[in-house]
Design a protein around this motif. Structure first.
Motif, PDB file in Angstrom:
ATOM      1  N   LEU A  41       0.397  -1.180   0.116  1.00 51.86           N
ATOM      2  CA  LEU A  41       0.068  -0.057  -0.204  1.00 51.86           C
ATOM      3  C   LEU A  41       1.042   0.925  -0.033  1.00 51.86           C
ATOM      4  O   LEU A  41       0.201   2.438  -0.559  1.00 51.86           O
ATOM      5  N   HIS A  42       1.645   0.890   0.677  1.00 55.98           N
ATOM      6  CA  HIS A  42       2.278   1.960   0.787  1.00 55.98           C
ATOM      7  C   HIS A  42       3.674   2.606   0.475  1.00 55.98           C
ATOM      8  O   HIS A  42       5.094   3.714   0.180  1.00 55.98           O
ATOM      9  N   MET A  43       4.543   1.552  -0.853  1.00 58.51           N
ATOM     10  CA  MET A  43       6.159   1.427  -1.247  1.00 58.51           C
ATOM     11  C   MET A  43       6.120   2.587  -2.233  1.00 58.51           C
ATOM     12  O   MET A  43       7.086   3.145  -2.971  1.00 58.51           O
ATOM     13  N   ASN A  44       5.099   2.986  -3.085  1.00 58.48           N
ATOM     14  CA  ASN A  44       5.268   4.059  -4.108  1.00 58.48           C
ATOM     15  C   ASN A  44       6.034   4.922  -3.631  1.00 58.48           C
ATOM     16  O   ASN A  44       5.875   7.317  -3.896  1.00 58.48           O
ATOM     17  N   GLN A  45       5.545   5.747  -2.065  1.00 60.16           N
ATOM     18  CA  GLN A  45       5.731   6.566  -1.131  1.00 60.16           C
ATOM     19  C   GLN A  45       7.258   6.331  -0.432  1.00 60.16           C
ATOM     20  O   GLN A  45       8.047   7.372  -0.123  1.00 60.16           O
ATOM     21  N   PHE A  46       7.927   5.152  -0.450  1.00 55.24           N
ATOM     22  CA  PHE A  46       9.098   5.015   0.485  1.00 55.24           C
ATOM     23  C   PHE A  46       9.968   5.663  -0.492  1.00 55.24           C
ATOM     24  O   PHE A  46       9.862   5.865  -2.149  1.00 55.24           O
ATOM     25  N   PRO A  47      10.674   7.056  -0.237  1.00 57.51           N
ATOM     26  CA  PRO A  47      11.304   7.669  -0.283  1.00 57.51           C
ATOM     27  C   PRO A  47      12.522   6.770  -1.189  1.00 57.51           C
ATOM     28  O   PRO A  47      13.363   6.363  -1.279  1.00 57.51           O
ATOM     29  N   ASP A  48      13.422   7.920  -2.163  1.00 58.70           N
ATOM     30  CA  ASP A  48      14.582   7.735  -3.493  1.00 58.70           C
ATOM     31  C   ASP A  48      15.090   7.115  -2.465  1.00 58.70           C
ATOM     32  O   ASP A  48      15.886   7.644  -1.202  1.00 58.70           O
ATOM     33  N   HIS A  49      16.350   5.982  -2.591  1.00 58.74           N
ATOM     34  CA  HIS A  49      17.436   6.378  -2.199  1.00 58.74           C
ATOM     35  C   HIS A  49      17.579   5.654  -0.540  1.00 58.74           C
ATOM     36  O   HIS A  49      18.481   5.468  -0.329  1.00 58.74           O
ATOM     37  N   SER A  50      16.330   4.896  -0.294  1.00 57.90           N
ATOM     38  CA  SER A  50      16.123   4.091   0.982  1.00 57.90           C
ATOM     39  C   SER A  50      17.067   2.466   1.187  1.00 57.90           C
ATOM     40  O   SER A  50      16.942   2.192  -0.363  1.00 57.90           O
ATOM     41  N   ILE A  51      17.417   2.521   2.127  1.00 55.87           N
ATOM     42  CA  ILE A  51      17.916   1.389   2.760  1.00 55.87           C
ATOM     43  C   ILE A  51      16.501   0.413   2.613  1.00 55.87           C
ATOM     44  O   ILE A  51      16.007   0.595   3.932  1.00 55.87           O
ATOM     45  N   LEU A  73      10.142  -0.317  -9.562  1.00 57.72           N
ATOM     46  CA  LEU A  73      10.395   1.059  -9.437  1.00 57.72           C
ATOM     47  C   LEU A  73      10.615   2.540  -9.715  1.00 57.72           C
ATOM     48  O   LEU A  73      10.468   3.835  -9.584  1.00 57.72           O
ATOM     49  N   HIS A  74      11.627   1.821  -9.973  1.00 57.88           N
ATOM     50  CA  HIS A  74      13.371   2.520 -10.177  1.00 57.88           C
ATOM     51  C   HIS A  74      13.599   3.723  -9.410  1.00 57.88           C
ATOM     52  O   HIS A  74      13.887   5.092  -9.751  1.00 57.88           O
ATOM     53  N   LYS A  75      13.711   3.649  -8.407  1.00 58.25           N
ATOM     54  CA  LYS A  75      13.984   4.524  -7.048  1.00 58.25           C
ATOM     55  C   LYS A  75      15.325   4.684  -6.457  1.00 58.25           C
ATOM     56  O   LYS A  75      15.616   4.491  -5.364  1.00 58.25           O
ATOM     57  N   ASN A  76      15.852   3.575  -7.323  1.00 57.71           N
ATOM     58  CA  ASN A  76      17.288   3.297  -6.021  1.00 57.71           C
ATOM     59  C   ASN A  76      17.310   2.950  -5.168  1.00 57.71           C
ATOM     60  O   ASN A  76      18.438   3.129  -4.125  1.00 57.71           O
ATOM     61  N   PHE A  77      16.284   1.522  -4.766  1.00 61.50           N
ATOM     62  CA  PHE A  77      16.812   1.864  -3.027  1.00 61.50           C
ATOM     63  C   PHE A  77      17.866   0.410  -3.214  1.00 61.50           C
ATOM     64  O   PHE A  77      17.971  -0.034  -4.513  1.00 61.50           O
ATOM     65  N   GLN A  78      18.147   0.541  -1.828  1.00 57.19           N
ATOM     66  CA  GLN A  78      19.415  -0.682  -1.857  1.00 57.19           C
ATOM     67  C   GLN A  78      18.499  -1.716  -0.922  1.00 57.19           C
ATOM     68  O   GLN A  78      18.790  -1.645  -0.016  1.00 57.19           O
TER      69      GLN A  78
END
Length: 232
Positions: A41-51, A73-78
């Motif tokens: 439900l919330h992962m689209n709101q996870f900040p870019d470059h989050s671990i 999502l191409h948000k550079n998650f690690q």
């Protein structure tokens, strides 16, 4: 402040991970999820470059499949996988991830994994600067999938757009780090997007085939191996 998101279906495991993180010499903003439905439900709101630290085995869901959705999502998650089951380690290679931590070794390995993730976040914010006719274009290196030379122009294919420049392939390559590999006189690939290497071509994650010329075969294999070693 660096964002860390912990996803585990057991409260005591989340607390254990937080206790390890709190011993580190960094300041973190930590968010936790016990319920996979809340994550979806919330992962689209996870900040870019989050671990993002994910247990591989979650109730009614796979941490591997969740990581694939996060990759899209191409948000550079690690993404750091954590599991008590070593046999699950090979499955993580189906995803774009940073590290696998065996839970019994968490006190030693998790800080190492987080340090690596922080390093990769810093690297992911590096850019390529391109001079165009009427402006200067700044492109995040990690957004570039591949570069193709067609006649007098080079085309830089990113996850968002295609950029046309008169700069030569050779000049572009001189500005790029190890992850960028020349496969052909007319092509450069970003190793992060490689899905498979065949004898005559590379297949990227989006199924785009990129040719390999005979002249570049050995150097491609050597540089791709060096890239993989650097990721360990």
């Amino acid at each position: 402040m660096q964002n860390i998101i912990i996803i585990d279906d057991m409260k005591e495991h989340i607390q254990y991970i937080q206790d390890i993180i709190n011993t580190m010499n960094h300041q973190f903003q930590i968010q936790t999820f016990l319920d996979i439905h809340d994550v979806l439900l919330h992962m689209n709101q996870f900040p870019d470059h989050s671990i993002i630290i994910i247990d591989i085995l979650l109730k009614n869901h796979s941490g591997i499949e969740l990581a694939k959705e996060l990759n899209q999502l191409h948000k550079n998650f690690q993404i750091i996988f954590i599991s008590s089951y070593l046999e699950k380690a090979t499955e993580v290679y189906e995803t774009n991830h940073c590290y696998f931590v065996y839970k019994p070794e968490s006190k030693k390995r998790l800080p190492m994994a987080i340090e690596k993730a922080i390093h990769q976040i810093i690297e992911s914010q590096k850019v390529l600067t391109i001079s165009l006719k009427d402006k200067t274009k700044i492109i995040l290196l990690n957004d570039i999938m591949y570069i193709e030379r067609i006649q007098r122009y080079s085309y830089i294919y990113t996850v968002h757009e295609t950029i046309k420049t008169a700069q030569k392939i050779k000049d572009l390559l001189e500005q790029l780090p190890l992850q960028f590999i020349r496969t052909h006189n007319s092509y450069i690939i970003n190793a992060y997007y490689v899905s498979e290497i065949k004898r005559t071509h590379v297949i990227l994650n989006n199924q785009q085939p990129i040719p390999i010329s005979r002249a570049h075969q050995l150097k491609l294999k050597k540089q791709f191996h060096e890239f993989l070693v650097e990721q360990l």
